[in-house]
Scaffold this motif. Structure first.
Motif, mmCIF file in Angstrom:
data_model
loop_
_atom_site.group_PDB
_atom_site.id
_atom_site.type_symbol
_atom_site.label_atom_id
_atom_site.label_comp_id
_atom_site.label_asym_id
_atom_site.label_seq_id
_atom_site.Cartn_x
_atom_site.Cartn_y
_atom_site.Cartn_z
ATOM 1 N N ARG A 141 10.435 -2.686 11.659
ATOM 2 C CA ARG A 141 9.215 -2.562 12.460
ATOM 3 C C ARG A 141 8.330 -1.448 11.934
ATOM 4 N NH1 ARG A 141 9.127 -5.088 17.697
ATOM 5 N NH2 ARG A 141 6.920 -4.930 18.176
ATOM 6 N N ALA A 142 8.962 -0.327 11.551
ATOM 7 C CA ALA A 142 8.200 0.821 11.046
ATOM 8 C C ALA A 142 7.452 0.445 9.768
ATOM 9 C CB ALA A 142 9.141 1.990 10.783
ATOM 10 N N ASP A 143 8.105 -0.389 8.931
ATOM 11 C CA ASP A 143 7.439 -0.851 7.709
ATOM 12 C C ASP A 143 6.156 -1.577 8.054
ATOM 13 O OD1 ASP A 143 9.476 0.148 6.214
ATOM 14 O OD2 ASP A 143 10.536 -1.761 6.025
ATOM 15 N N LEU A 144 6.223 -2.382 9.113
ATOM 16 C CA LEU A 144 5.055 -3.180 9.491
ATOM 17 C C LEU A 144 3.851 -2.310 9.831
ATOM 18 C CD1 LEU A 144 6.060 -6.245 11.662
ATOM 19 C CD2 LEU A 144 5.115 -6.167 9.363
ATOM 20 N N THR A 145 4.102 -1.183 10.511
ATOM 21 C CA THR A 145 3.003 -0.278 10.843
ATOM 22 C C THR A 145 2.351 0.251 9.572
ATOM 23 O OG1 THR A 145 4.556 0.432 12.526
ATOM 24 C CG2 THR A 145 2.420 1.546 12.459
ATOM 25 N N LEU A 146 3.208 0.672 8.635
ATOM 26 C CA LEU A 146 2.689 1.185 7.369
ATOM 27 C C LEU A 146 1.895 0.103 6.640
ATOM 28 C CD1 LEU A 146 2.649 3.531 5.342
ATOM 29 C CD2 LEU A 146 4.680 2.545 4.283
ATOM 30 N N ILE A 147 2.448 -1.109 6.637
ATOM 31 C CA ILE A 147 1.786 -2.216 5.957
ATOM 32 C C ILE A 147 0.405 -2.469 6.555
ATOM 33 C CG2 ILE A 147 1.851 -4.738 5.729
ATOM 34 C CD1 ILE A 147 4.842 -4.477 5.159
ATOM 35 N N LEU A 148 0.334 -2.413 7.885
ATOM 36 C CA LEU A 148 -0.948 -2.654 8.548
ATOM 37 C C LEU A 148 -1.965 -1.581 8.160
ATOM 38 C CD1 LEU A 148 -2.297 -4.551 10.534
ATOM 39 C CD2 LEU A 148 -1.652 -3.002 12.375
ATOM 40 N N ALA A 149 -1.514 -0.324 8.120
ATOM 41 C CA ALA A 149 -2.424 0.767 7.773
ATOM 42 C C ALA A 149 -2.917 0.625 6.328
ATOM 43 C CB ALA A 149 -1.718 2.106 7.963
ATOM 44 N N LEU A 150 -1.997 0.323 5.419
ATOM 45 C CA LEU A 150 -2.371 0.168 4.008
ATOM 46 C C LEU A 150 -3.341 -0.989 3.827
ATOM 47 C CD1 LEU A 150 0.973 0.643 2.037
ATOM 48 C CD2 LEU A 150 -0.966 2.194 2.207
ATOM 49 N N ASP A 151 -3.035 -2.070 4.522
ATOM 50 C CA ASP A 151 -3.862 -3.267 4.418
ATOM 51 C C ASP A 151 -5.303 -2.944 4.818
ATOM 52 O OD1 ASP A 151 -3.828 -5.950 3.681
ATOM 53 O OD2 ASP A 151 -3.864 -6.602 5.757
ATOM 54 N N ALA A 152 -5.438 -2.256 5.947
ATOM 55 C CA ALA A 152 -6.773 -1.907 6.425
ATOM 56 C C ALA A 152 -7.485 -1.010 5.413
ATOM 57 C CB ALA A 152 -6.669 -1.209 7.778
ATOM 58 N N THR A 153 -6.748 -0.031 4.867
ATOM 59 C CA THR A 153 -7.350 0.871 3.883
ATOM 60 C C THR A 153 -7.887 0.098 2.683
ATOM 61 O OG1 THR A 153 -5.623 2.427 4.507
ATOM 62 C CG2 THR A 153 -6.932 2.972 2.567
ATOM 63 N N VAL A 154 -7.037 -0.774 2.146
ATOM 64 C CA VAL A 154 -7.423 -1.517 0.941
ATOM 65 C C VAL A 154 -8.644 -2.393 1.221
ATOM 66 C CG1 VAL A 154 -6.703 -3.343 -0.627
ATOM 67 C CG2 VAL A 154 -5.116 -1.521 -0.057
#
Lengths: 292, 264
Positions: A141-154
């Motif tokens: 689940r924690a990975d998903l949060t990071l993934i969402l943040a990175l995705d938005a940044t990119v």
């Protein structure tokens, strides 16, 4: 496929939902950044960055397990290593014009070597294969949060600098003459590539990830007239490949990353064929128009 | 143009440039006045493209002083339109003709898409090059000559006061070349133009000044140019036609003989 849908709804199999969500989210970043990779023809740079990510994964695993830093999760290591590699590889590609591919090839291998050495010294059963080829069982689940943040940044960065990235990809010389800082945007683009790679390390792994940069965007590029159309189509194709790939790999009990890549490659081949047919049909139509 | 003519648009004073130790340009003095159309000629590797890049501030001279509109070249860029030497642009690049022309209006503000003024300027530049009906066509589908005219439209749509063209007539057939020149003639009424060309006989109807570049630079009014100058610059005989002698459209204008098409 029905089996796959049922599994997605199964509360005991959260990793499947996480994997699908991660894949769909990542498809957005990959469609956008991958289109730049394809039109700017820097897939070898992207490949070098993705392989260097293993150095960070290895180092953070080592710190986590052997040196006792529990917060040092592999994704953070991947993130740091990806950004460092992007800047180093970008610098090399700007400075070492003559020997560029030699140095890039060396960095590619050294990054992996360092990662594997760290992993070798990390006690416990860490399987390097899961990072090389992905393992959706490891998504948390924690990975998903990071993934969402990175995705938005990119996505935000890519849209903000869209015209600049387009200009330096189409005609670097002219962009420079217009006062665009080509080197800066080149490095920025490589950093966005690094962030995108980290998104999918868990799902497809660092070796196969390059295929998700080039195949959906390459397929989309066969039919697109404008860069943003290529991006939208690449996002859609990426989502299709990830979903199909997860479904097939679940149903057939096959590793997910390779299945996704093979499906994407088959679609790309089909796309090439369709385009060839369309072009030759257009030619013969034009020929009959000219003939009285 | 006449009022601003007091100060030269381009002023080079003893400019030198060396690349990896080998001297490309030596002690170049050059002045080009407002409204002038100057053609750089000379052998490949003689320094023509280098000279243009110095004028754009893309290359920094190893010695001497460069002023464009009285400014350092980097600061004059906004007033300069540029056609780079035709490199191998990606044939499959997904852009429309209008997208390409709009790149000439790229500004410093981030993220903003182009304003309606930008669009209007781009369309009028296309109209000037007689390419309006191709605006939404994929750039890759156009012929070489059409692509070249699109790139010229891109160079002029920023409303420059100085236009730098690196081999605008290269890779273009004679008929397209003539249309290109007609376009240049129109443009020369409102801007200073410096172009690099191998086809001196071809461009001569438009130009005022010939600048022979072969490590050193010599300037000639177009009407004074003789075979002797050409021989000195190229180091070989080439035949050419002076622009004060009208050549009928059907006849072949004097052409340079085969030059070594080596790397520039």
């Amino acid at each position: 496929m029905i089996e796959f849908l049922r599994a997605l709804a199964n509360p005991d199999l959260p990793f499947l939902r996480y994997a699908l969500l991660a894949g769909l989210l990542a498809s957005v970043a990959f469609g956008i950044v991958g289109s730049f990779v394809v039109v700017r023809r820097i897939s070898s740079l992207a490949g070098a960055i993705s392989h260097s990510v293993l150095a960070g994964i290895g180092a953070s695993l080592y710190l986590q397990v052997a040196a006792g830093c529990p917060w040092c999760r592999p994704l953070y290591g991947a993130l740091a290593a990806g950004l460092v590699a992007a800047l180093a590889i970008g610098w090399v590609s700007l400075r070492a014009r003559q020997r560029e591919d030699t140095v890039i090839g060396a960095l590619w291998a050294v990054g992996m070597a360092v990662g594997l050495l760290f992993i070798a010294r990390t006690p416990g059963a860490v399987d390097p294969l899961s990072f090389l080829f992905g393992n959706i069982l490891l998504i948390s689940r924690a990975d998903l949060t990071l993934i969402l943040a990175l995705d938005a940044t990119v996505v935000i960065a890519a849209l903000l600098f869209y015209h600049r990235f387009l200009a330096i990809s189409f005609d670097e010389e002219f962009a420079r003459a217009r006062g665009i800082r080509v080197e800066l945007y080149h490095l920025l683009l490589l950093c966005l590539i690094a962030l995108s790679i980290v998104l999918l390390v868990r799902v497809v792994g660092i070796i196969l990830v390059i295929g998700l940069f080039t195949l959906p965007a390459g397929l989309a590029g066969l039919f697109a007239r404008r860069l943003w159309q290529m991006m939208l189509a690449a996002i859609a194709w990426g989502m299709v490949f990830v979903t199909l790939g997860l479904g097939v790999s679940y149903a057939r009990d096959l590793p997910t990353g390779p299945v996704i890549i093979v499906i994407a490659a088959l679609a790309y081949l089909a796309g090439l064929l369709v385009r060839r047919l369309l072009v030759s049909r257009a030619r013969s139509a034009a020929a009959t128009q000219i003939a009285p | 143009m006449g009022v601003a003519a007091l100060e030269p648009v381009i002023a080079l004073r003893s400019v030198s440039f060396a690349y990896d130790g080998s001297r490309v340009l030596e002690e170049v003095d050059l002045k080009i006045a407002a409204g002038e159309v100057a053609c750089l000629i000379g052998p490949n590797g003689g320094g023509k493209t280098t000279l243009l890049k110095i004028l754009l501030g893309l290359l920094r001279p190893t010695g001497g002083d460069v002023r464009v509109f009285g400014l350092a070249p980097e600061r004059a860029r906004a007033r300069i339109g540029y056609l780079p030497q035709r490199s191998d642009l990606d044939r499959d690049f997904p852009v429309t003709v209008l997208d390409v022309v709009l790149m000439g209006r790229l500004n410093r503000r981030l993220g903003r898409s182009y304003a309606s003024t930008d669009r209007r300027m781009a369309l009028s530049a296309l109209e000037e090059m007689e390419l309006t009906r191709f605006a939404s066509h994929p750039f890759a589908r156009l012929s070489g000559g059409q692509q070249q005219r699109v790139l010229i439209a891109r160079a002029v749509c920023g409303e420059p006061d100085l236009l730098l063209l690196d081999e605008p007539t290269a890779h273009v057939d004679a008929l397209t070349g003539r249309r290109l020149l007609d376009g240049l003639q129109v443009l020369s009424r409102r801007m200073t133009i410096v172009l690099v060309s191998h086809d001196l006989g071809f461009v001569s109807p438009v130009i005022d000044t010939v600048v022979c570049v072969n490590r050193r630079v010599r300037v000639h009014p177009a009407s004074e140019l003789t075979g002797e100058h050409i021989r000195q610059t190229y180091g070989a005989d080439i035949c050419m036609v002076l622009h004060d002698r009208e050549v009928g459209h059907g006849e072949a204008a004097g052409r340079c003989p085969e030059e070594s098409r080596g790397d520039d």
